[in-house]
Design a protein around this motif. Structure first.
Motif, PDB file in Angstrom:
ATOM      1  N   PHE A  76       0.817  -1.216   0.000  1.00  0.00           N
ATOM      2  CA  PHE A  76       0.000   0.000   0.000  1.00  0.00           C
ATOM      3  C   PHE A  76       0.855   1.272   0.000  1.00  0.00           C
ATOM      4  CE2 PHE A  76      -3.395  -2.897   1.743  1.00  0.00           C
ATOM      5  CZ  PHE A  76      -4.203  -2.799   0.618  1.00  0.00           C
ATOM      6  N   ALA A  77       2.135   1.146   0.377  1.00  0.00           N
ATOM      7  CA  ALA A  77       3.031   2.313   0.334  1.00  0.00           C
ATOM      8  C   ALA A  77       3.673   2.492  -1.038  1.00  0.00           C
ATOM      9  CB  ALA A  77       4.123   2.169   1.392  1.00  0.00           C
ATOM     10  N   MET A  78       3.520   1.503  -1.907  1.00  0.00           N
ATOM     11  CA  MET A  78       4.134   1.587  -3.236  1.00  0.00           C
ATOM     12  C   MET A  78       3.309   2.507  -4.142  1.00  0.00           C
ATOM     13  SD  MET A  78       5.345  -2.422  -3.538  1.00  0.00           S
ATOM     14  CE  MET A  78       5.983  -2.418  -5.210  1.00  0.00           C
ATOM     15  N   PRO A  79       3.911   2.983  -5.223  1.00  0.00           N
ATOM     16  CA  PRO A  79       3.187   3.926  -6.088  1.00  0.00           C
ATOM     17  C   PRO A  79       2.113   3.252  -6.945  1.00  0.00           C
ATOM     18  CG  PRO A  79       5.420   3.557  -6.918  1.00  0.00           C
ATOM     19  CD  PRO A  79       5.306   2.792  -5.626  1.00  0.00           C
ATOM     20  N   GLU A  80       1.446   4.057  -7.745  1.00  0.00           N
ATOM     21  CA  GLU A  80       0.376   3.569  -8.639  1.00  0.00           C
ATOM     22  C   GLU A  80       0.820   2.363  -9.454  1.00  0.00           C
ATOM     23  OE1 GLU A  80      -1.613   6.206 -11.250  1.00  0.00           O
ATOM     24  OE2 GLU A  80      -2.176   7.616  -9.668  1.00  0.00           O
ATOM     25  N   ARG A  81      -0.130   1.510  -9.773  1.00  0.00           N
ATOM     26  CA  ARG A  81       0.088   0.321 -10.600  1.00  0.00           C
ATOM     27  C   ARG A  81       1.017  -0.705  -9.949  1.00  0.00           C
ATOM     28  NH1 ARG A  81       2.466   1.051 -15.321  1.00  0.00           N
ATOM     29  NH2 ARG A  81       3.092   3.198 -15.007  1.00  0.00           N
ATOM     30  N   ALA A  82       1.168  -0.639  -8.622  1.00  0.00           N
ATOM     31  CA  ALA A  82       1.985  -1.640  -7.932  1.00  0.00           C
ATOM     32  C   ALA A  82       1.324  -3.012  -8.016  1.00  0.00           C
ATOM     33  CB  ALA A  82       2.190  -1.238  -6.481  1.00  0.00           C
ATOM     34  N   ARG A  83       2.156  -4.059  -8.179  1.00  0.00           N
ATOM     35  CA  ARG A  83       1.667  -5.448  -8.206  1.00  0.00           C
ATOM     36  C   ARG A  83       2.334  -6.233  -7.081  1.00  0.00           C
ATOM     37  NH1 ARG A  83       3.261  -7.186 -14.074  1.00  0.00           N
ATOM     38  NH2 ARG A  83       2.433  -9.216 -13.465  1.00  0.00           N
ATOM     39  N   TRP A  84       1.511  -6.800  -6.217  1.00  0.00           N
ATOM     40  CA  TRP A  84       1.991  -7.628  -5.109  1.00  0.00           C
ATOM     41  C   TRP A  84       1.945  -9.075  -5.604  1.00  0.00           C
ATOM     42  CZ3 TRP A  84      -1.035  -7.709   0.214  1.00  0.00           C
ATOM     43  CH2 TRP A  84      -0.421  -8.608   1.094  1.00  0.00           C
ATOM     44  N   ILE A  85       3.109  -9.650  -5.842  1.00  0.00           N
ATOM     45  CA  ILE A  85       3.189 -10.998  -6.395  1.00  0.00           C
ATOM     46  C   ILE A  85       3.617 -11.954  -5.286  1.00  0.00           C
ATOM     47  CG2 ILE A  85       4.340 -12.450  -8.105  1.00  0.00           C
ATOM     48  CD1 ILE A  85       4.518  -9.821  -9.818  1.00  0.00           C
ATOM     49  N   ILE A  86       2.671 -12.790  -4.873  1.00  0.00           N
ATOM     50  CA  ILE A  86       2.875 -13.687  -3.736  1.00  0.00           C
ATOM     51  C   ILE A  86       3.377 -15.030  -4.263  1.00  0.00           C
ATOM     52  CG2 ILE A  86       1.691 -14.908  -1.861  1.00  0.00           C
ATOM     53  CD1 ILE A  86      -0.347 -12.522  -1.861  1.00  0.00           C
ATOM     54  N   TYR A  87       4.533 -15.469  -3.778  1.00  0.00           N
ATOM     55  CA  TYR A  87       5.026 -16.782  -4.246  1.00  0.00           C
ATOM     56  C   TYR A  87       5.318 -17.732  -3.091  1.00  0.00           C
ATOM     57  CZ  TYR A  87       9.849 -15.434  -3.127  1.00  0.00           C
ATOM     58  OH  TYR A  87      10.997 -15.070  -2.473  1.00  0.00           O
ATOM     59  N   GLY A  88       5.085 -17.283  -1.864  1.00  0.00           N
ATOM     60  CA  GLY A  88       5.291 -18.160  -0.715  1.00  0.00           C
ATOM     61  C   GLY A  88       4.537 -17.589   0.467  1.00  0.00           C
ATOM     62  N   ARG A  89       4.501 -18.350   1.531  1.00  0.00           N
ATOM     63  CA  ARG A  89       3.721 -17.912   2.675  1.00  0.00           C
ATOM     64  C   ARG A  89       4.423 -18.362   3.945  1.00  0.00           C
ATOM     65  NH1 ARG A  89      -1.493 -20.145   5.456  1.00  0.00           N
ATOM     66  NH2 ARG A  89      -2.413 -18.194   6.163  1.00  0.00           N
ATOM     67  N   LEU A  90       5.455 -17.584   4.314  1.00  0.00           N
ATOM     68  CA  LEU A  90       6.217 -17.910   5.511  1.00  0.00           C
ATOM     69  C   LEU A  90       5.463 -17.524   6.774  1.00  0.00           C
ATOM     70  CD1 LEU A  90       9.741 -16.779   4.267  1.00  0.00           C
ATOM     71  CD2 LEU A  90       8.888 -19.114   4.486  1.00  0.00           C
ATOM     72  N   SER A  91       4.580 -16.536   6.686  1.00  0.00           N
ATOM     73  CA  SER A  91       3.923 -16.031   7.889  1.00  0.00           C
ATOM     74  C   SER A  91       2.605 -16.748   8.165  1.00  0.00           C
ATOM     75  CB  SER A  91       3.642 -14.540   7.734  1.00  0.00           C
ATOM     76  OG  SER A  91       2.742 -14.117   8.733  1.00  0.00           O
ATOM     77  N   PRO A  92       2.328 -17.056   9.444  1.00  0.00           N
ATOM     78  CA  PRO A  92       1.036 -17.661   9.779  1.00  0.00           C
ATOM     79  C   PRO A  92      -0.076 -16.628   9.940  1.00  0.00           C
ATOM     80  CG  PRO A  92       2.418 -17.531  11.729  1.00  0.00           C
ATOM     81  CD  PRO A  92       3.231 -16.961  10.595  1.00  0.00           C
ATOM     82  N   THR A  93       0.250 -15.335   9.972  1.00  0.00           N
ATOM     83  CA  THR A  93      -0.746 -14.295  10.268  1.00  0.00           C
ATOM     84  C   THR A  93      -1.215 -13.643   8.984  1.00  0.00           C
ATOM     85  OG1 THR A  93       0.717 -13.837  12.126  1.00  0.00           O
ATOM     86  CG2 THR A  93      -1.196 -12.380  11.835  1.00  0.00           C
ATOM     87  N   PRO A  94      -2.500 -13.819   8.618  1.00  0.00           N
ATOM     88  CA  PRO A  94      -2.951 -13.264   7.342  1.00  0.00           C
ATOM     89  C   PRO A  94      -3.041 -11.738   7.389  1.00  0.00           C
ATOM     90  CG  PRO A  94      -4.787 -14.263   8.506  1.00  0.00           C
ATOM     91  CD  PRO A  94      -3.568 -14.529   9.334  1.00  0.00           C
TER      92      PRO A  94
END
Lengths: 339, 339
Positions: free
Chosen positions: B240-258
């Motif tokens: 959410f701090a990244m600029p316009e058109r940012a893409r969050w690409i999730i490739y793993g899930r180390l954290s248990p807290t969603p």
């Protein structure tokens, strides 16, 4: 034409954006706009002056006056994005004609308003003023988003806040094109009306066993597009219950409670996505001839009775501060402002 | 070649998927696999039999044995997705050669393993076994995701868990191609090493003023790609701090807290997106000649010292249940299994 120099309008009280998030609910207009005598705006190059007949009140207007829309407020300008009226000045062959318009540089919640000439929409005589006042924001959003559902290739899509004007437009499109809308609503009371409009199925989120009911619904229909104006945990639950390659397309934010992404691995293993839809972006990125065709189709749908704008109230500009919040809070239909 | 009929392997104890979510942490192997004498698998059409020299232990292996990976477990089969070894049977000209492989139908955490012939990778003689054991999952994921960052056109990208083997590969690619990796790590201790590897900047999430520090970082670099293996609230805050058109690409899930999506309107007004990356999908959707080129480049990078696999421990198959969890829990380097 005889154009006065002064007019009444609802002027913005703040500049720029709000510091904190806010929803599209409206309990009080007074912190955001005031009724004021103001100068009638002068149309610069590319702009027309419109004598406003009726202006729409959309969720995007409410987000805008609160400072949480994607466009910066300009203090002392009139609010209001769209409406219908007569072209009274500007370098355009539409002078004197009845049009729908999208405001720019001064808003539609006023007696006069500026609008970009290329976006003026000359109206069929058989189009009601009630439909013409909201010809752009909701109808174009509905048609552009329905195209996303159509291009997806599935034979159904999900729409939340389905009892809203936009939701009803989407249901109608789905019915006419054989791509069924799965209408998500909070209360059973609306279900029958949405089925009558042509919803392929209705999911009521109040009541027992929501998880089972939505799992069953999605097993039957396997929709991959979620058109969502709410953005709460139920929206997230719908998304995670949908099949592979589901896309959660957020176009509004009625809920104040942000959702939690409990099933993150679905982005990886089920190729799911979250994205947004904004009509302003769509208008910037769509060729003018395509926009023109979509507008013509929208007018035709209204004129032929395939769509119908349900007006809750038409509020006088003079009475807007007193009457608008209550009228607007009656869910699922439309409020207009009449100068 | 003299192939025995029996072998040792770490056999899966469960079928299918787990009922509840789980992270990629590992405290105990015993609920998931057991050391067992099992039949050496027979290569059917299209498959080769490999005598395993070393097998990799990746986060995806841990997710798989726990039943939370995108592929169903088959009880009594050996676990383990990739490794290096010698081709000892199968209809392939690579018979007798040293290869890297991706297992199919029986896993690499065993003395012998099946692998699809089209995906066998003949190895350059100058490639170390330590690099060859993990030539597919991490290197190909790094190169495929780096391509996403490169195609985006920005001159930087964000990578979380940047001290991981995959994170270090991404940092090296960024350095060599002039698209700087902004390395996000938890603790200051790793920062110097990642700068030395070529990270354009390092953000340590522990400590005071994270919000200010990340705002400042993104004002300087304006990255639009977030390559994320963690999936916690800090990942969401970065997005959410990244600029316009940012893409969050999730490739793993180390954290248990969603994470919670606190700034939903950014999907609409800033055209932001959340999506996932899965190597298995990439392999299915990428032309074989492109995959071949990427593999050749990965080998060259290892052979030329541009990449280096840091091995924490090489655990014997016999000792895996006792030793693997502790070795694997040493963050940010790689554990191998040797039959």
């Amino acid at each position: 034409m005889d154009i006065p120099t002064k007019m009444k309008g609802l002027a913005l009280l703040e500049d720029g954006y709000a510091n904190a998030p806010a929803t599209q609910e409206l309990t009080n207009l007074a912190p955001y706009v005031e009724l004021r005598e103001m100068d009638v705006p002068q149309p610069g190059p590319g702009l027309a002056l419109i004598k406003v007949a009726r202006a729409a009140v959309n969720p995007s207007d409410i987000a805008f006056i609160k400072g949480v829309y994607g466009q910066s407020r300009v203090k002392d300008q009139a609010a209001g994005f769209e409406g219908t009226g007569t072209v009274v000045a500007g370098d355009t062959p539409l002078l004197g004609q009845r049009v729908s318009f999208f405001a720019a540089g001064s808003g539609s919640w006023a007696e006069y308003c500026l609008a970009p000439i290329p976006m003026l929409i000359p109206l069929r005589p058989d189009l009601r003023d009630e439909d013409a006042a909201g010809l752009i924001v909701n109808p174009l959003t509905a048609m552009a988003m329905f195209d996303i559902a159509r291009e997806d290739g599935a034979d159904s899509f999900v729409v939340t806040a389905a009892g809203s004007q936009l939701g009803k437009f989407l249901i109608g499109l789905g019915k006419d094109h054989g791509i069924g809308a799965l209408a998500v609503i909070r209360r059973e009371a609306q279900a029958e009306a949405l089925r009558a409009l042509g919803a392929a199925d209705v999911l009521v989120t109040e009541g027992e066993g929501l998880e089972e009911r939505l799992t069953e619904l999605f097993e039957v229909h396997a929709p991959r597009i979620l058109l969502d104006a709410v953005g709460d945990q139920i929206s997230a639950d719908l998304f995670f219950a949908m099949p592979e390659r589901a896309r959660w397309i957020i176009y509004g934010r009625l809920s104040p409670t942000p959702p939690t992404l409990a099933q993150l691995p679905q982005f990886i293993f089920k190729q799911k996505q979250i994205e947004g839809f904004w009509l302003a972006s769509w208008l910037r990125n769509t060729p003018p001839e395509k926009i023109g065709a979509v507008i013509a189709e929208a007018q035709a749908r209204f004129a032929e009775g395939k769509w119908h704008t349900d007006i809750t109230a038409s509020v006088r500009l003079d009475n807007a501060l007193a009457e608008l919040p209550a009228a607007y809070s009656q869910k699922d239909s439309k409020v207009l402002i009449e100068p």
